[in-house]
Design a protein around this motif. Structure first.
Motif, PDB file in Angstrom:
ATOM      1  N   THR A 276       0.765  -1.205   0.054  1.00 30.55           N
ATOM      2  CA  THR A 276       0.125   0.145  -0.040  1.00 30.55           C
ATOM      3  C   THR A 276       0.561   1.221  -0.124  1.00 30.55           C
ATOM      4  OG1 THR A 276       0.008  -0.065   2.372  1.00 30.55           O
ATOM      5  CG2 THR A 276      -1.769  -1.175   1.116  1.00 30.55           C
ATOM      6  N   GLU A 277       0.241   2.137  -0.541  1.00 27.42           N
ATOM      7  CA  GLU A 277       0.964   3.548  -0.566  1.00 27.42           C
ATOM      8  C   GLU A 277       1.233   4.055   0.728  1.00 27.42           C
ATOM      9  OE1 GLU A 277      -0.095   8.046  -1.930  1.00 27.42           O
ATOM     10  OE2 GLU A 277      -0.532   6.410  -3.322  1.00 27.42           O
ATOM     11  N   LYS A 278       2.476   4.463   1.134  1.00 23.77           N
ATOM     12  CA  LYS A 278       2.554   5.081   2.779  1.00 23.77           C
ATOM     13  C   LYS A 278       2.847   6.511   2.545  1.00 23.77           C
ATOM     14  CE  LYS A 278       3.300   3.761   6.810  1.00 23.77           C
ATOM     15  NZ  LYS A 278       2.211   3.534   7.527  1.00 23.77           N
ATOM     16  N   ASP A 279       3.516   6.962   1.347  1.00 24.38           N
ATOM     17  CA  ASP A 279       3.804   8.512   1.333  1.00 24.38           C
ATOM     18  C   ASP A 279       3.925   8.973  -0.024  1.00 24.38           C
ATOM     19  OD1 ASP A 279       4.341  11.026   2.334  1.00 24.38           O
ATOM     20  OD2 ASP A 279       6.384  10.686   2.624  1.00 24.38           O
ATOM     21  N   SER A 280       3.763  10.280  -0.321  1.00 23.10           N
ATOM     22  CA  SER A 280       3.628  10.768  -1.631  1.00 23.10           C
ATOM     23  C   SER A 280       3.838  12.259  -1.620  1.00 23.10           C
ATOM     24  CB  SER A 280       2.459  10.305  -2.519  1.00 23.10           C
ATOM     25  OG  SER A 280       2.621  10.959  -3.861  1.00 23.10           O
ATOM     26  N   SER A 281       4.879  12.791  -2.436  1.00 30.09           N
ATOM     27  CA  SER A 281       4.890  14.135  -2.499  1.00 30.09           C
ATOM     28  C   SER A 281       3.692  14.814  -3.550  1.00 30.09           C
ATOM     29  CB  SER A 281       6.446  14.464  -3.037  1.00 30.09           C
ATOM     30  OG  SER A 281       6.618  13.998  -4.319  1.00 30.09           O
ATOM     31  N   TRP A 282       3.400  13.690  -4.440  1.00 33.89           N
ATOM     32  CA  TRP A 282       2.306  14.086  -5.405  1.00 33.89           C
ATOM     33  C   TRP A 282       1.164  14.542  -4.590  1.00 33.89           C
ATOM     34  CZ3 TRP A 282       3.900  14.917 -10.104  1.00 33.89           C
ATOM     35  CH2 TRP A 282       4.937  14.007 -10.617  1.00 33.89           C
ATOM     36  N   LYS A 283       0.783  13.787  -3.337  1.00 32.87           N
ATOM     37  CA  LYS A 283      -0.390  14.101  -2.663  1.00 32.87           C
ATOM     38  C   LYS A 283      -0.392  15.531  -2.157  1.00 32.87           C
ATOM     39  CE  LYS A 283      -2.230   9.891  -0.795  1.00 32.87           C
ATOM     40  NZ  LYS A 283      -2.582   8.973   0.504  1.00 32.87           N
ATOM     41  N   ARG A 284       0.991  15.898  -1.769  1.00 35.86           N
ATOM     42  CA  ARG A 284       1.061  17.439  -1.139  1.00 35.86           C
ATOM     43  C   ARG A 284       1.434  18.517  -2.593  1.00 35.86           C
ATOM     44  NH1 ARG A 284       3.832  14.144   2.023  1.00 35.86           N
ATOM     45  NH2 ARG A 284       5.837  14.249   0.871  1.00 35.86           N
ATOM     46  N   ASN A 285       1.272  17.983  -3.605  1.00 38.34           N
ATOM     47  CA  ASN A 285       1.672  18.749  -4.858  1.00 38.34           C
ATOM     48  C   ASN A 285       2.853  19.554  -4.726  1.00 38.34           C
ATOM     49  OD1 ASN A 285       1.159  19.514  -7.481  1.00 38.34           O
ATOM     50  ND2 ASN A 285      -0.168  21.004  -6.748  1.00 38.34           N
ATOM     51  N   GLN A 286       3.784  19.094  -3.878  1.00 42.33           N
ATOM     52  CA  GLN A 286       4.932  19.933  -3.596  1.00 42.33           C
ATOM     53  C   GLN A 286       6.306  19.176  -3.810  1.00 42.33           C
ATOM     54  OE1 GLN A 286       4.664  22.041  -0.008  1.00 42.33           O
ATOM     55  NE2 GLN A 286       6.811  22.860  -0.168  1.00 42.33           N
ATOM     56  N   PRO A 287       7.163  19.427  -4.694  1.00 44.58           N
ATOM     57  CA  PRO A 287       8.529  18.473  -4.683  1.00 44.58           C
ATOM     58  C   PRO A 287       9.314  18.625  -3.366  1.00 44.58           C
ATOM     59  CG  PRO A 287       8.374  20.028  -6.855  1.00 44.58           C
ATOM     60  CD  PRO A 287       7.319  20.448  -5.658  1.00 44.58           C
ATOM     61  N   PHE A 288      10.030  17.334  -3.009  1.00 46.95           N
ATOM     62  CA  PHE A 288      10.674  17.171  -1.876  1.00 46.95           C
ATOM     63  C   PHE A 288      11.961  17.575  -2.192  1.00 46.95           C
ATOM     64  CE2 PHE A 288      13.439  14.454   0.862  1.00 46.95           C
ATOM     65  CZ  PHE A 288      13.064  14.961   1.951  1.00 46.95           C
ATOM     66  N   PRO A 289      12.759  18.742  -1.409  1.00 49.02           N
ATOM     67  CA  PRO A 289      13.946  19.211  -1.614  1.00 49.02           C
ATOM     68  C   PRO A 289      14.943  18.157  -0.901  1.00 49.02           C
ATOM     69  CG  PRO A 289      13.023  20.315   0.228  1.00 49.02           C
ATOM     70  CD  PRO A 289      11.933  19.516  -0.472  1.00 49.02           C
ATOM     71  N   LEU A 290      16.277  17.998  -1.602  1.00 47.64           N
ATOM     72  CA  LEU A 290      17.168  17.234  -0.976  1.00 47.64           C
ATOM     73  C   LEU A 290      18.589  17.928  -1.112  1.00 47.64           C
ATOM     74  CD1 LEU A 290      17.352  14.141   0.050  1.00 47.64           C
ATOM     75  CD2 LEU A 290      17.981  13.594  -2.276  1.00 47.64           C
ATOM     76  N   GLN A 291      19.313  17.961  -0.195  1.00 44.72           N
ATOM     77  CA  GLN A 291      20.588  18.886  -0.198  1.00 44.72           C
ATOM     78  C   GLN A 291      21.569  17.875   0.078  1.00 44.72           C
ATOM     79  OE1 GLN A 291      19.666  22.045   2.613  1.00 44.72           O
ATOM     80  NE2 GLN A 291      19.229  23.342   0.878  1.00 44.72           N
ATOM     81  N   GLY A 292      22.813  17.860  -0.767  1.00 45.57           N
ATOM     82  CA  GLY A 292      23.771  16.947  -0.526  1.00 45.57           C
ATOM     83  C   GLY A 292      23.618  15.602  -0.595  1.00 45.57           C
ATOM     84  N   VAL A 293      23.089  15.058  -1.798  1.00 45.87           N
ATOM     85  CA  VAL A 293      22.920  13.802  -2.360  1.00 45.87           C
ATOM     86  C   VAL A 293      24.181  12.942  -1.957  1.00 45.87           C
ATOM     87  CG1 VAL A 293      22.227  12.115  -3.959  1.00 45.87           C
ATOM     88  CG2 VAL A 293      21.279  14.362  -3.944  1.00 45.87           C
ATOM     89  N   GLY A 294      23.978  11.979  -1.145  1.00 40.94           N
ATOM     90  CA  GLY A 294      25.412  11.146  -0.723  1.00 40.94           C
ATOM     91  C   GLY A 294      25.519  11.196   0.708  1.00 40.94           C
ATOM     92  N   GLU A 295      25.157  12.257   1.242  1.00 42.54           N
ATOM     93  CA  GLU A 295      25.266  12.474   2.792  1.00 42.54           C
ATOM     94  C   GLU A 295      23.980  13.389   3.098  1.00 42.54           C
ATOM     95  OE1 GLU A 295      29.012  14.570   3.027  1.00 42.54           O
ATOM     96  OE2 GLU A 295      30.081  12.807   2.412  1.00 42.54           O
ATOM     97  N   ALA A 296      22.924  13.304   2.477  1.00 43.28           N
ATOM     98  CA  ALA A 296      21.679  14.124   2.884  1.00 43.28           C
ATOM     99  C   ALA A 296      21.088  13.154   3.888  1.00 43.28           C
ATOM    100  CB  ALA A 296      20.798  13.963   1.943  1.00 43.28           C
ATOM    101  N   SER A 297      20.179  14.018   4.730  1.00 40.39           N
ATOM    102  CA  SER A 297      19.627  13.465   5.814  1.00 40.39           C
ATOM    103  C   SER A 297      18.366  12.624   5.546  1.00 40.39           C
ATOM    104  CB  SER A 297      19.112  14.660   6.939  1.00 40.39           C
ATOM    105  OG  SER A 297      20.293  15.162   7.439  1.00 40.39           O
ATOM    106  N   VAL A 298      18.627  11.705   4.808  1.00 36.75           N
ATOM    107  CA  VAL A 298      17.505  10.565   4.197  1.00 36.75           C
ATOM    108  C   VAL A 298      18.061   9.453   4.442  1.00 36.75           C
ATOM    109  CG1 VAL A 298      16.366  12.382   2.503  1.00 36.75           C
ATOM    110  CG2 VAL A 298      18.164  11.080   1.928  1.00 36.75           C
ATOM    111  N   ILE A 299      17.198   8.381   4.287  1.00 30.15           N
ATOM    112  CA  ILE A 299      17.884   7.071   4.354  1.00 30.15           C
ATOM    113  C   ILE A 299      18.974   6.783   3.352  1.00 30.15           C
ATOM    114  CG2 ILE A 299      15.628   6.079   5.150  1.00 30.15           C
ATOM    115  CD1 ILE A 299      14.751   5.046   2.492  1.00 30.15           C
ATOM    116  N   ASP A 300      19.869   5.513   3.754  1.00 30.47           N
ATOM    117  CA  ASP A 300      21.008   5.347   2.958  1.00 30.47           C
ATOM    118  C   ASP A 300      20.472   5.042   1.250  1.00 30.47           C
ATOM    119  OD1 ASP A 300      22.546   5.674   5.115  1.00 30.47           O
ATOM    120  OD2 ASP A 300      22.634   3.473   5.505  1.00 30.47           O
ATOM    121  N   GLY A 301      19.233   4.176   1.344  1.00 26.99           N
ATOM    122  CA  GLY A 301      18.599   3.877  -0.196  1.00 26.99           C
ATOM    123  C   GLY A 301      18.695   4.908  -0.998  1.00 26.99           C
TER     124      GLY A 301
END
Length: 196
Positions: free
Chosen positions: A124-149
Motif C-alpha cells: 500500500t502507498e505510505k507516502d507521496s509528494s504528489w499528494k502534497r503537490n510539492q516537490p521534496f528538496p534534497l541537499q547534498g545527495v550522498g550525505e543528505a539527511s535521508v535513508i541510505d537507499g
C-alpha cells in the motif's frame, strides 16, 4: 443416569461448536494477501490460498526490478504494483524507468524530487509528494539527511528522469521509524524534478 445423559449431550454440543469455530473465524478474518478485486470477490479462497503464496514468496527467489510494475509517465503520479510470486530483494535495486536529459546527480548535488513510496509487506502507498503537490528538496545527495537507499540510489539520475528504488530494511528504516513497520522493504519511484 439422567445426569450422565445430560453430560453426554453437553459434551456433544461442545465438540460440535469447537468443530464449527475455526471455519467461522476464518470466514470473518480479512484476507492476508493484497487487496484486489479478485480477493474481494472470493474472500474465503483468498484467505486459504494466500498463506502458500506468502510462504512461497518468503522462501522463493528474490524479485528483480523487472518483476515490479510501474505505470504512469514521468512528471505525473506513478502507480506501483508489487508481485506476490517472489521474495523482497535483500540488496538495493536501482533502475531508471525514464532516462533524464538534464544535469546528472553527483555526490553533493542538491535536487528537487517527486516520489511515491509503497511498502512491500502490505503493498500500500505510505507516502507521496504528489499528494502534497510539492516537490521534496534534497541537499547534498550522498550525505543528505535521508535513508541510505536514497543517498546511494539517487547518484547518477539526470534531471527529468524517473527511477525505481527498492530499498531493503538495512538501507531503509531498519527496525522502524516514520510510521514504517520493522524490517520493511520500501519501493520508491522518484522523479528528478530539478538538479543543481
Amino acid at each position: 443416569m439422567q445426569n450422565v445423559g445430560k453430560i453426554m449431550i453437553a459434551a456433544a454440543v461442545a465438540v460440535g461448536l469447537t468443530a464449527c469455530a475455526p471455519s467461522e473465524q476464518a470466514s470473518t478474518q480479512p484476507p492476508s494477501g493484497p487487496s484486489t478485486p479478485a480477493a474481494a470477490q472470493q474472500p474465503t479462497k483468498t484467505s486459504e490460498s494466500s498463506a502458500p503464496t506468502s510462504e512461497a514468496a518468503s522462501t522463493g527467489a528474490e524479485c528483480t526490478a523487472d518483476d515490479i510494475k510501474v505505470t504512469g509517465a514521468a512528471n505525473s503520479k506513478p502507480e506501483i504494483t508489487i508481485p506476490t510470486t517472489c521474495a523482497p530483494p535483500k540488496k538495493l535495486i536501482v533502475k531508471d524507468l525514464t532516462p533524464g536529459t538534464g544535469k546528472e546527480v553527483v555526490k553533493g548535488s542538491d535536487m528537487l524530487t517527486h516520489y511515491l513510496l509503497v511498502t512491500w509487506s502490505n503493498k500500500t502507498e505510505k507516502d507521496s509528494s504528489w499528494k502534497r503537490n510539492q516537490p521534496f528538496p534534497l541537499q547534498g545527495v550522498g550525505e543528505a539527511s535521508v535513508i541510505d537507499g536514497w543517498n546511494e540510489g539517487l547518484v547518477g539520475i539526470k534531471q527529468g528522469g524517473r527511477r525505481l528504488l527498492v530499498v531493503p530494511p538495512d538501507k531503509g528504516y531498519g527496525q522502524g521509524g516514520n510510521g514504517i513497520e520493522p524490517n520493511e522493504t520500501l519501493v520508491f519511484v522518484i522523479d528528478a524534478v530539478q538538479v543543481s
